[in-house]
Design a protein around this motif. Structure first.
Motif, PDB file in Angstrom:
ATOM      1  N   ALA A 379       0.829  -1.207   0.000  1.00 15.18           N
ATOM      2  CA  ALA A 379       0.000   0.000   0.000  1.00 15.18           C
ATOM      3  C   ALA A 379       0.862   1.254   0.000  1.00 15.18           C
ATOM      4  CB  ALA A 379      -0.935  -0.022   1.206  1.00 15.18           C
ATOM      5  N   ILE A 380       1.940   1.221   0.745  1.00 12.19           N
ATOM      6  CA  ILE A 380       2.854   2.369   0.786  1.00 12.19           C
ATOM      7  C   ILE A 380       3.587   2.512  -0.538  1.00 12.19           C
ATOM      8  CG2 ILE A 380       4.896   3.328   1.936  1.00 12.19           C
ATOM      9  CD1 ILE A 380       3.952   1.796   4.466  1.00 12.19           C
ATOM     10  N   MET A 381       4.008   1.405  -1.106  1.00 15.94           N
ATOM     11  CA  MET A 381       4.698   1.446  -2.402  1.00 15.94           C
ATOM     12  C   MET A 381       3.788   2.020  -3.491  1.00 15.94           C
ATOM     13  SD  MET A 381       7.750   0.264  -1.754  1.00 15.94           S
ATOM     14  CE  MET A 381       7.493   1.294  -0.294  1.00 15.94           C
ATOM     15  N   ARG A 382       2.542   1.643  -3.478  1.00 14.77           N
ATOM     16  CA  ARG A 382       1.610   2.155  -4.486  1.00 14.77           C
ATOM     17  C   ARG A 382       1.389   3.654  -4.307  1.00 14.77           C
ATOM     18  NH1 ARG A 382      -3.111  -2.178  -5.878  1.00 14.77           N
ATOM     19  NH2 ARG A 382      -3.603  -0.463  -7.296  1.00 14.77           N
ATOM     20  N   ASP A 383       1.353   4.109  -3.072  1.00 13.24           N
ATOM     21  CA  ASP A 383       1.170   5.541  -2.814  1.00 13.24           C
ATOM     22  C   ASP A 383       2.328   6.363  -3.366  1.00 13.24           C
ATOM     23  OD1 ASP A 383      -1.247   5.148  -1.574  1.00 13.24           O
ATOM     24  OD2 ASP A 383      -0.444   5.251   0.467  1.00 13.24           O
ATOM     25  N   HIS A 384       3.492   5.752  -3.490  1.00 13.84           N
ATOM     26  CA  HIS A 384       4.682   6.449  -4.003  1.00 13.84           C
ATOM     27  C   HIS A 384       4.954   6.113  -5.470  1.00 13.84           C
ATOM     28  CE1 HIS A 384       6.132   8.420  -0.347  1.00 13.84           C
ATOM     29  NE2 HIS A 384       5.695   7.362   0.313  1.00 13.84           N
ATOM     30  N   ASP A 385       3.913   5.734  -6.218  1.00 12.17           N
ATOM     31  CA  ASP A 385       4.050   5.434  -7.640  1.00 12.17           C
ATOM     32  C   ASP A 385       5.058   4.316  -7.871  1.00 12.17           C
ATOM     33  OD1 ASP A 385       3.397   5.737 -10.335  1.00 12.17           O
ATOM     34  OD2 ASP A 385       4.997   7.190 -10.697  1.00 12.17           O
ATOM     35  N   GLY A 386       5.023   3.309  -7.001  1.00  9.97           N
ATOM     36  CA  GLY A 386       5.957   2.205  -7.114  1.00  9.97           C
ATOM     37  C   GLY A 386       5.664   1.301  -8.300  1.00  9.97           C
ATOM     38  N   ARG A 387       6.731   0.757  -8.850  1.00  7.12           N
ATOM     39  CA  ARG A 387       6.645  -0.239  -9.922  1.00  7.12           C
ATOM     40  C   ARG A 387       7.166  -1.557  -9.357  1.00  7.12           C
ATOM     41  NH1 ARG A 387       9.813   3.442 -14.423  1.00  7.12           N
ATOM     42  NH2 ARG A 387       8.099   4.893 -14.935  1.00  7.12           N
ATOM     43  N   PRO A 388       6.367  -2.620  -9.389  1.00  7.89           N
ATOM     44  CA  PRO A 388       6.817  -3.894  -8.832  1.00  7.89           C
ATOM     45  C   PRO A 388       7.794  -4.618  -9.738  1.00  7.89           C
ATOM     46  CG  PRO A 388       4.643  -4.152  -9.795  1.00  7.89           C
ATOM     47  CD  PRO A 388       4.978  -2.690  -9.900  1.00  7.89           C
ATOM     48  N   HIS A 389       8.734  -5.297  -9.120  1.00  7.02           N
ATOM     49  CA  HIS A 389       9.611  -6.191  -9.868  1.00  7.02           C
ATOM     50  C   HIS A 389       8.745  -7.269 -10.507  1.00  7.02           C
ATOM     51  CE1 HIS A 389      12.660  -9.175 -10.776  1.00  7.02           C
ATOM     52  NE2 HIS A 389      13.623  -8.422 -10.304  1.00  7.02           N
ATOM     53  N   TRP A 390       8.969  -7.523 -11.803  1.00 10.15           N
ATOM     54  CA  TRP A 390       8.113  -8.451 -12.543  1.00 10.15           C
ATOM     55  C   TRP A 390       8.190  -9.878 -12.025  1.00 10.15           C
ATOM     56  CZ3 TRP A 390       4.639  -6.072 -15.299  1.00 10.15           C
ATOM     57  CH2 TRP A 390       4.927  -4.843 -15.895  1.00 10.15           C
ATOM     58  N   GLY A 391       9.309 -10.232 -11.427  1.00 10.32           N
ATOM     59  CA  GLY A 391       9.474 -11.607 -10.966  1.00 10.32           C
ATOM     60  C   GLY A 391       9.201 -11.789  -9.486  1.00 10.32           C
TER      61      GLY A 391
END
Length: 435
Positions: A379-391
């Motif tokens: 949730a915090i990562m998404r709030d900071h425009d995070g991009r997830p590692h694909w793997g």
């Protein structure tokens, strides 16, 4: 004959598969063409080091065992071409024999070249970009069974968009990397307090080529790792003594840590005290060795992982928010949080495309329930425009990701052209790219 498949973390599996071991692009093309005609899907799944189902096969499983090794070296252009099923650790060893090295790499070398590149393996360092940014050419077999070669001179649009291809554009058969003369890294590892590490972070990343930090939840301690290039004179190497490497990296970091974290799963109330105690035992060490021996480490303790890249400028604030949220949550986590940085790159589906990145990787032991912890951090990562590692584990879908990647539409359009019948898809790719 049918077979089964399971990834390293044990989170993804498949059965009733048709295993095939092609030796070259022509054999891959034949397999893909026949699968397409039969309405079946094809996936090349190598060592299974992705935590997600990105490589999970459903019907035909392409094995990498006959597509390994270096096939061309161009010392004038300083490039090396290898078969896509080559494991990174084999590639690194063969490059060393040639007196050559990649510019940068991640900290695990078990993956195949195809898997590591396709998922955006990145390593750390504010100066040298990730693995895909070092790719200058590749060959693949499309979902239509066509063999294509991509370089700046041939199918340049495919090279531009496909260096992190997620396995969605084609089956990689060879990869060509830009390389450089084999060089040494001086590794300095030092425990620090949270406050000291946070205050010094920007200075450390400016002063050293590669910086990696680990924060131990429930504690006020960080382990900092700084790697600095010290030239190509291999006689200046001062590697760890064999006994010290065995003690630190084999016994303590794998055998003892694995046994401790497995035991703590049964008594989670003991995790905070155990983390604080373990973080106090960390001591400094310094050594100099060839690059790949410093970059990579063996990981025998099986874990689950989620990693996000947020904009570099937001990174330290995001980390502070993660610590605050974690300490309020009452959760118990025995694995450290890994902190890395990377420069901006021009790889369309790279987590660092167009922006300097700050990576936060969250881990749990395979026997622990990771769901509540990862959801809290995500949730915090998404709030900071995070991009997830694909793997690595995440819950984003195509709608979320299209907003995070400026060239997402171009990539999916290329996928439509190269794999119109979705011969190369699986449920994970349908979720993150759209069906």
């Amino acid at each position: 004959m049918s077979s089964s498949w399971r990834n390293w973390s044990g989170l993804e599996s498949a059965s009733g598969l048709q295993p095939v071991s092609p030796a070259d692009a022509a054999e891959v093309a034949d397999v893909v063409t026949r699968a397409r005609a039969a309405g079946r899907t094809v996936k090349a799944a190598g060592t299974g080091h992705s935590f997600t189902g990105i490589a999970a096969p459903q019907h035909v499983h392409l094995l990498p065992d006959r597509m390994r090794g270096i096939v061309a070296v161009d010392r004038d252009a300083m490039t090396v071409t290898a078969l896509a099923g080559t494991q990174l650790k084999v590639f690194n060893a063969e490059l060393e024999q040639l007196g050559l090295s990649l510019h940068n790499m991640g900290d695990i070398a078990e993956q195949t070249l195809a898997g590591a590149v396709s998922t955006g393996t990145h390593g750390t360092g504010g100066r040298a970009a990730g693995l895909a940014a070092q790719v200058v050419g590749f060959e693949l077999v499309t979902g239509a069974g066509e063999v294509l070669r991509a370089s700046t001179a041939e199918n340049a649009d495919l090279l531009d968009l496909g260096r992190v291809g997620l396995g969605a554009l084609g089956v990689l058969t060879t990869l060509t990397f830009a390389v450089e003369p084999l060089f040494l890294l001086r590794a300095e590892e030092q425990p620090m307090s949270w406050d000291d590490a946070m205050a010094a972070f920007d200075d450390l990343t400016a002063a050293h080529d590669h910086v990696d930090m680990y924060w131990f939840p429930h504690s006020d301690r960080m382990l900092t790792k700084r790697n600095t290039r010290v030239g190509t004179d291999l006689t200046a190497a001062e590697p760890l003594a064999r006994w010290r490497a065995w003690l630190d990296d084999d016994l303590l970091s794998n055998t003892v840590f694995g046994a401790q974290t497995a035991l703590l799963n049964r008594v989670p109330r003991a995790i905070p005290a155990a983390n604080r105690f373990a973080s106090r035992l960390l001591g400094p060490r310094t050594y100099t060795d060839v690059a790949h021996r410093v970059f990579t480490t063996e990981r025998r303790v099986v874990f689950r992982e989620m990693e996000y890249a947020v904009p570099r400028a937001a990174g330290l604030d995001a980390l502070r928010e993660c610590r605050t949220a974690f300490e309020r949550s009452g959760l118990a986590v025995s694995f450290p949080v890994e902190i890395r940085v990377a420069p901006a790159d021009d790889v369309a589906m790279s987590t660092s495309f167009g922006r300097e990145s700050f990576y936060l990787a969250f881990h749990t032991h395979r026997g622990a329930d990771h769901s509540a912890y990862f959801a809290l951090m995500e949730a915090i990562m998404r709030d900071h425009d995070g991009r997830p590692h694909w793997g690595k584990l995440h819950h984003l879908d195509a709608g979320d990701l299209a907003d995070r990647y400026p060239r997402f539409g171009e990539f999916t359009a290329l996928r439509d052209r190269l794999d119109p019948d979705r011969v190369l898809t699986n449920p994970y790719l349908d979720r993150v790219l759209g069906a």
